[in-house]
Write an enzyme that holds these catalytic residues in place. Structure first.
Site, mmCIF file in Angstrom:
data_model
loop_
_atom_site.group_PDB
_atom_site.id
_atom_site.type_symbol
_atom_site.label_atom_id
_atom_site.label_comp_id
_atom_site.label_asym_id
_atom_site.label_seq_id
_atom_site.Cartn_x
_atom_site.Cartn_y
_atom_site.Cartn_z
ATOM 1 N N GLU A 40 0.805 -1.214 0.000
ATOM 2 C CA GLU A 40 0.000 0.000 0.000
ATOM 3 C C GLU A 40 0.848 1.278 0.000
ATOM 4 O O GLU A 40 0.333 2.371 0.272
ATOM 5 C CB GLU A 40 -0.924 0.011 1.225
ATOM 6 C CG GLU A 40 -1.843 -1.168 1.355
ATOM 7 C CD GLU A 40 -2.967 -1.182 0.324
ATOM 8 O OE1 GLU A 40 -2.882 -0.433 -0.663
ATOM 9 O OE2 GLU A 40 -3.920 -1.946 0.511
ATOM 10 N N HIS B 90 -2.757 2.576 8.810
ATOM 11 C CA HIS B 90 -3.818 1.772 8.191
ATOM 12 C C HIS B 90 -3.953 0.480 8.978
ATOM 13 O O HIS B 90 -3.002 -0.296 9.102
ATOM 14 C CB HIS B 90 -3.483 1.472 6.734
ATOM 15 C CG HIS B 90 -4.318 0.385 6.127
ATOM 16 N ND1 HIS B 90 -5.688 0.309 6.316
ATOM 17 C CD2 HIS B 90 -3.982 -0.678 5.356
ATOM 18 C CE1 HIS B 90 -6.152 -0.762 5.685
ATOM 19 N NE2 HIS B 90 -5.132 -1.373 5.101
ATOM 20 N N HIS C 141 -6.641 -2.893 10.604
ATOM 21 C CA HIS C 141 -7.775 -3.790 10.393
ATOM 22 C C HIS C 141 -8.532 -3.931 11.714
ATOM 23 O O HIS C 141 -8.971 -5.024 12.078
ATOM 24 C CB HIS C 141 -7.290 -5.144 9.879
ATOM 25 C CG HIS C 141 -6.620 -5.064 8.540
ATOM 26 N ND1 HIS C 141 -5.802 -6.061 8.053
ATOM 27 C CD2 HIS C 141 -6.628 -4.107 7.583
ATOM 28 C CE1 HIS C 141 -5.340 -5.715 6.851
ATOM 29 N NE2 HIS C 141 -5.835 -4.535 6.559
ATOM 30 N N HIS D 167 -12.365 -3.726 3.936
ATOM 31 C CA HIS D 167 -10.909 -3.710 4.091
ATOM 32 C C HIS D 167 -10.500 -3.408 5.524
ATOM 33 O O HIS D 167 -9.913 -4.253 6.186
ATOM 34 C CB HIS D 167 -10.315 -2.686 3.113
ATOM 35 C CG HIS D 167 -8.835 -2.773 2.940
ATOM 36 N ND1 HIS D 167 -8.187 -2.383 1.793
ATOM 37 C CD2 HIS D 167 -7.860 -3.180 3.776
ATOM 38 C CE1 HIS D 167 -6.887 -2.575 1.915
ATOM 39 N NE2 HIS D 167 -6.664 -3.057 3.124
#
Length: 224
Positions: free
Chosen positions: A80, A99, A101, A163
């Site tokens: 990414e 980022h 999860h 995502h």
């Protein structure tokens, strides 16, 4: 001496805390990614691809320019990386990207639902609404473009459809804190929705005041 050593160590500290507190899914995970922009340079420091966070050492953290040319680090940078570079090029106020999860934010990623303004202190920190970034496959130019369009609203947290979550900040500590604030809010919102009762959002006047206060926050920190 490694000019990026401090940033590399800070990223490891952040990643390992996030990993230990479930923000990446498991202690063995290499999911998600974290980066820091180097002030005054078109350069970012970012986690490598596929290396479990609890095993990282500083020299494995990657350094690349905004064109994704490798400057330091033997491992391949996160898939990414282009997304992170795109955010820095689109948002002069952002100095770090986390980022994750994280579990409760990921619930809203699966039902494709934004998180509204629920708490004034949270809205002041991350923005009045946590919008959803439309789905695109990880690592693709389509995802980069979707993210760049979404982050133009100057908010600091986003849900990535099917995502996870995207948390931005002026510094790594800010982005890290925003990830925690998002999870707190998403958790409270999820449990409120399960009661079946109406969920009260912030009054329109409070949202207006938050919006005005956030406009006073500088948008540039002399970064490229």
């Amino acid at each position: 001496m490694d000019p990026y050593l401090g940033h590399r160590k800070d990223i490891i500290d952040c990643c390992q805390w996030l990993c230990q507190h479930g923000y990446f899914g498991s202690l063995l995970s290499a999911g998600g990614n974290v980066s820091v922009r180097i002030p005054g340079e078109p350069v970012l420091v970012i986690t490598p691809s596929g290396k479990p966070y609890m095993q990282l050492v500083p020299e494995e953290i990657c350094v690349v320019d905004f064109n994704l040319n490798r400057i330091a680090g033997d491992l391949a940078p996160s898939i990414e990386t282009a997304m992170h570079a795109g955010i820095y090029q689109s948002r002069a106020d952002v100095g770090a990207v986390v980022h994750t999860h994280q579990a409760y934010a990921s619930i809203f990623a699966l039902i494709n639902q934004p998180v509204p303004a629920l708490f004034d202190e949270v809205a002041l920190s991350i923005g009045e609404t946590v919008d959803v970034v439309p789905y695109a496959l990880s690592g693709t130019s389509e995802l980069v473009e979707n993210v760049k369009r979404a982050v133009a609203n100057r908010c600091h947290c986003f849900i990535m459809q099917n995502h996870g979550a995207l948390n931005l900040g002026k510094t790594l500590d800010n982005a890290w804190k925003h990830a925690e604030l998002l999870e707190k809010t998403a958790q409270a919102y999820y449990h409120a929705l399960t009661t079946g009762k109406p969920v009260t959002t912030l009054p329109a006047e409070t949202i207006r005041r938050v919006r005005e206060l956030r406009k006073q926050i500088p948008t540039s920190h002399n970064q490229m």
